[in-house]
Scaffold this active site. Structure first.
Site, mmCIF file in Angstrom:
data_model
loop_
_atom_site.group_PDB
_atom_site.id
_atom_site.type_symbol
_atom_site.label_atom_id
_atom_site.label_comp_id
_atom_site.label_asym_id
_atom_site.label_seq_id
_atom_site.Cartn_x
_atom_site.Cartn_y
_atom_site.Cartn_z
ATOM 1 N N GLU A 72 49.290 -1.902 -24.356
ATOM 2 C CA GLU A 72 48.933 -2.760 -25.498
ATOM 3 C C GLU A 72 48.934 -1.949 -26.788
ATOM 4 O OE1 GLU A 72 46.336 -6.272 -23.460
ATOM 5 O OE2 GLU A 72 45.226 -4.520 -24.075
ATOM 6 N N CYS A 85 47.159 0.435 -34.007
ATOM 7 C CA CYS A 85 46.511 1.244 -32.978
ATOM 8 C C CYS A 85 47.532 1.458 -31.852
ATOM 9 C CB CYS A 85 45.271 0.494 -32.500
ATOM 10 S SG CYS A 85 44.367 1.370 -31.229
ATOM 11 N N CYS A 92 44.343 5.157 -18.097
ATOM 12 C CA CYS A 92 43.708 6.407 -18.542
ATOM 13 C C CYS A 92 42.913 6.999 -17.389
ATOM 14 C CB CYS A 92 42.791 6.155 -19.734
ATOM 15 S SG CYS A 92 42.073 7.684 -20.391
ATOM 16 N N CYS A 96 35.866 6.760 -18.938
ATOM 17 C CA CYS A 96 34.640 6.538 -19.735
ATOM 18 C C CYS A 96 34.059 5.191 -19.294
ATOM 19 C CB CYS A 96 34.961 6.538 -21.225
ATOM 20 S SG CYS A 96 35.758 8.069 -21.768
ATOM 21 N N CYS A 99 34.674 1.659 -21.104
ATOM 22 C CA CYS A 99 36.025 1.373 -21.588
ATOM 23 C C CYS A 99 36.856 0.616 -20.557
ATOM 24 C CB CYS A 99 36.694 2.696 -21.949
ATOM 25 S SG CYS A 99 38.421 2.522 -22.402
ATOM 26 N N SER A 198 35.833 10.939 -30.225
ATOM 27 C CA SER A 198 35.019 9.907 -29.565
ATOM 28 C C SER A 198 33.798 10.598 -28.984
ATOM 29 C CB SER A 198 35.807 9.263 -28.424
ATOM 30 O OG SER A 198 36.988 8.713 -28.901
ATOM 31 N N CYS A 317 37.869 -2.218 -29.980
ATOM 32 C CA CYS A 317 37.728 -0.905 -29.361
ATOM 33 C C CYS A 317 37.233 -1.004 -27.933
ATOM 34 C CB CYS A 317 36.720 -0.086 -30.155
ATOM 35 S SG CYS A 317 37.466 0.609 -31.583
HETATM 36 S S1 SF4 Z 1 37.653 5.695 -24.160
HETATM 37 FE FE1 SF4 Z 1 37.833 7.154 -22.446
HETATM 38 S S2 SF4 Z 1 38.649 5.942 -20.721
HETATM 39 FE FE2 SF4 Z 1 38.986 4.735 -22.596
HETATM 40 S S3 SF4 Z 1 41.076 5.235 -23.229
HETATM 41 FE FE3 SF4 Z 1 39.700 6.630 -24.370
HETATM 42 S S4 SF4 Z 1 39.528 8.474 -23.067
HETATM 43 FE FE4 SF4 Z 1 40.416 6.841 -21.793
#
Ligand code: SF4
Length: 328
Positions: A72, A85, A92, A96, A99, A198, A317
């Protein structure tokens, strides 16, 4: 292909400036060479599988590549311009806990060409609409941890920067990372874009709980790297802090954050969490968000409360998860 060097520059401009999807359009190279190109190569633009538009003007594209990988990318409007973005991985591996992309797991890295092509697709979309809005800024904040795919992200940045192509300057590109030591040091050295971290927790203990893999780089070591980050005048490191209701949004957390960041040249972006299916957190209350923000300002920090956009289409987000309507 035994052609003079300038031919590469011509083809590059057709691909990245004109956005050609067909070698036959490249009329300043010979017909014979165009045929050879078409026999040897393909221009693999991703297909737009689904396009969703939010009531606030945010546009989310679900892109499908030749191997059926789905990613996306999101256009976020700000006045007469857009920020895009970009995703860097299919899924991933960082996991996290807040997420939706992390919940997908990791499928594969995107290539530098695939990463940059997201910009061609949205630019084409904006040209088709002709409403005068321009794509001016890029943020590497979509699906994936960019520094876990640094060689390809670096290739994508070279394409994005090229004056023969898309011509985005360093100041118009931000890369957001949860902090991968080797990649971050390398990224800092190259200076191809501005850094955003982050962070999301002010202590190692809390960060280990909500971002267990990212927290493998201890917070004090991350702060050491950021303290010595090579910045040009007026540049600052952006610290992203997602407020999770009842988890990291108290005034004690705000005080700990001020203390942690005291040695950095930074600004803080606060973002209120958007609930997503299967994600075990709730939004912070409005009072908690405002009190957190006020404390940071009172302590002399620069801080913005980022308006979450595209919530109604899961484009905000932490909500990207490359879901097709047919897969539910
Ligand atoms: S917030 Fe963490 S899990 Fe989500 S895309 Fe970013 S690094 Fe990957």
């Amino acid at each position: 292909m035994d052609e003079p060097k300038f031919r590469a520059a011509q083809i590059w401009a057709w691909l990245w400036r004109q956005g050609s999807q067909n070698f036959s359009e490249m009329t300043n190279v010979s017909k014979e060479f165009r045929t050879r190109l078409a026999e040897t190569w393909t221009i693999a633009w991703p297909k737009v599988h689904t396009l969703q538009e939010s009531v606030d003007g945010t546009v989310k594209f679900l892109l499908r590549f030749d191997d059926d990988a789905l990613v996306e990318t999101v256009l976020i409007p700000e006045g007469d311009r857009y920020t895009q973005c970009l995703s860097t991985q299919v899924g991933c591996a960082m996991g996290c806990t807040f997420c939706s992309t992390g919940a997908m797991g990791f499928m594969r890295n995107m290539t530098g060409g695939e990463i940059a092509m997201q910009v061609l697709v949205t630019r084409d979309f904006l040209l088709g609409r002709d409403q005068g809005q321009r794509l001016t800024n890029l943020v590497f904040m979509g699906m994936g941890e960019p520094l876990m795919n640094w060689p390809e992200v670096k290739r994508a940045m070279a394409i994005l920067h090229s004056e023969h192509g898309l011509s985005f300057s360093r100041r118009k590109i931000t890369l957001s990372t949860c902090g991968i030591q080797k990649g971050l040091l390398e990224f800092a050295k190259q200076g191809l874009a501005l850094p955003a971290i982050s962070l999301h927790a002010p202590t190692q203990e809390l960060r280990s709980k909500i971002m267990p893999k990212a927290a493998r780089l201890p917070l004090d070591e991350l702060m050491d790297i950021l303290e010595h980050y090579p910045l040009q005048s007026r540049e600052r490191v952006t610290i992203e802090y997602l407020l999770l209701g009842g988890v990291n949004d108290s005034l004690d957390h705000a005080r700990a954050l001020v203390k942690l960041l005291s040695r950095l040249k930074c600004k803080v972006n606060l973002i209120a969490f958007n609930p997503g299916p299967g994600i075990p957190y709730k939004s912070p209350t409005q009072e908690a968000v405002l009190a957190f923000e006020k404390l940071l300002w009172d302590k002399g920090m620069t801080c913005t409360l980022r308006k979450s956009k595209g919530q109604d289409i899961a484009a905000a987000c932490g909500q990207l998860r490359a879901q097709t309507t047919d897969s539910g």
